[in-house]
Design a protein around this motif. Structure first.
Motif: not given
Ligand SMILES: O=C(O)CCC(=O)C(=O)O
Ligand SMILES: [Fe+2]
Length: 356
Positions: A102, A109-110, A113, A123, A157
């Protein structure tokens, strides 16, 4: 923690991983600490965090001695390494791999979240309440996992890392198993009803925080997570690898908690400090960072069910020892913590606000 509690929210700050992805001329000012008054780091050959063996706690032959050892560990350290538990190494390793995958995903992409205003889950970074607050050298993702109905799946995720959700479901259920059994022994060590505690933790809540500490060119001048005591009842930590980082304050010195294979670090949180009427202390601890490589840890904050009252156990109160802490319902306890987080730091430790 019930759902109607307002957790407050955090100001978004840059990801440390993104920061170190570019050539870094100097560590930005906001991360640099004044270390002049810091406590020294203890000699590791003299001070070692106690190790408790679950197989001995469960063995008729060694039980009594090991419960005494557990009592001493909780009383004098508030933290210990647990070995001999029955949770499969494979399921823990799988969560470690997913967590590392992750943090290694692209920033975009992170960000799918990322924490949202009004919620601490997701995140980002914890509790950044003002623009001039010092920052910690840590990226994290915080997810409530048990009971399942408290999950906010929009922060979990999904496609990538593959099977992250399954791994977290298995991992948190495994941590609950460990919590249910070790809290029973901790209650026993205090002379309290082990079954009542184990049941309260069977129906308790489990919040998982995955931390990533990227390498830092000036590790001595920054901190991964600054000194704090956990507000949980107990906390279970697993290190994803063998890089030490966690330090606990013991007799005025910082002592490294060296990762041991398949060991789980257990520390007393403020709820158990209150329940034990101060016999056990929630230790101050922090995460240091290193120059060489990423360190990853997974932390599970364990709470009893919401019927549990946060107050000194009646069996521990007598004419020689009066109650040192107030009695609060579970919801009053959590709300009072988050109310304080929203205030700017007045320097008063949370535990002191609970004292009579
Ligand atoms: O990662 C570590 O070693 C410490 C983490 C911690 O104390 C926390 O997340 O509360
Ligand atoms: Fe902690």
């Amino acid at each position: 923690m019930s759902n109607n509690i307002n957790l407050g929210s955090s100001i978004p700050v840059p990801s440390v991983k993104e920061l170190v992805a570019q050539p870094l001329a100097a560590v930005p000012e906001q991360y640099l600490r004044d270390v002049a008054g810091d406590c020294p780091t203890g000699d590791p050959s003299l001070l070692q965090v106690p190790v408790i063996d679950m197989t001995k706690l469960l063995s008729p032959m060694f039980h009594e001695l090991e419960v005494q050892k557990l009592h001493d560990a909780c009383k004098h350290w508030g933290i210990f390494q647990l070995i001999g538990h029955e949770v499969y190494d494979e399921s823990v390793k799988s969560m470690h791999n997913k967590s590392q995958e992750f943090f290694n995903m692209s920033p975009d992409e992170k960000k799918l979240y990322a924490q949202q205003p009004g919620s601490l889950e997701g995140y980002g970074q914890a509790f950044v309440i003002s623009e001039d607050q010092k920052l910690e050298w840590c990226d994290m993702i915080f997810l409530k996992s048990i009971p399942a109905h408290t999950r906010k799946l929009q922060f979990w995720p999904k496609q990538q890392p593959h099977n992250f959700r399954e791994a977290l479901d298995t991992y948190s259920n495994n941590m609950r198993k460990i919590a249910v059994s070790i809290i029973g022994f901790i209650a026993m060590a205090l002379g309290l009803d082990a079954k009542r505690f184990s049941e309260a933790f069977e129906g308790g809540s489990y919040d998982v925080r995955m931390n990533c500490y990227p390498p830092c060119p000036e590790p001595k001048r920054v901190i991964g997570i600054s000194s704090h005591a956990d507000i949980s009842a107990i906390t279970l930590l697993t290190d994803c690898g063998d890089i030490p980082g966690l330090q606990v304050l013991k007799n005025g010195q910082w002592v490294f908690v060296e990762p041991i294979a398949n060991g789980v670090v257990v520390n007393i949180g403020i709820i158990m400090e209150v329940v034990s009427n101060g016999i056990y202390k929630a230790p101050y601890h922090r995460a240091s960072v290193n120059r060489e490589k990423d360190r990853f840890s997974i932390v599970t904050f364990c709470y009893p069910d919401t019927k549990f009252e946060v107050k000194p156990a009646e069996q521990l109160i007598n004419s020689d020892s009066t109650a040192l802490y107030k009695s609060l319902t579970y919801d009053e306890y959590t709300q009072s913590f988050y109310d304080r987080v929203k205030l700017s730091d007045d320097g008063i430790p949370f535990i002191d606000t609970l004292k009579i």
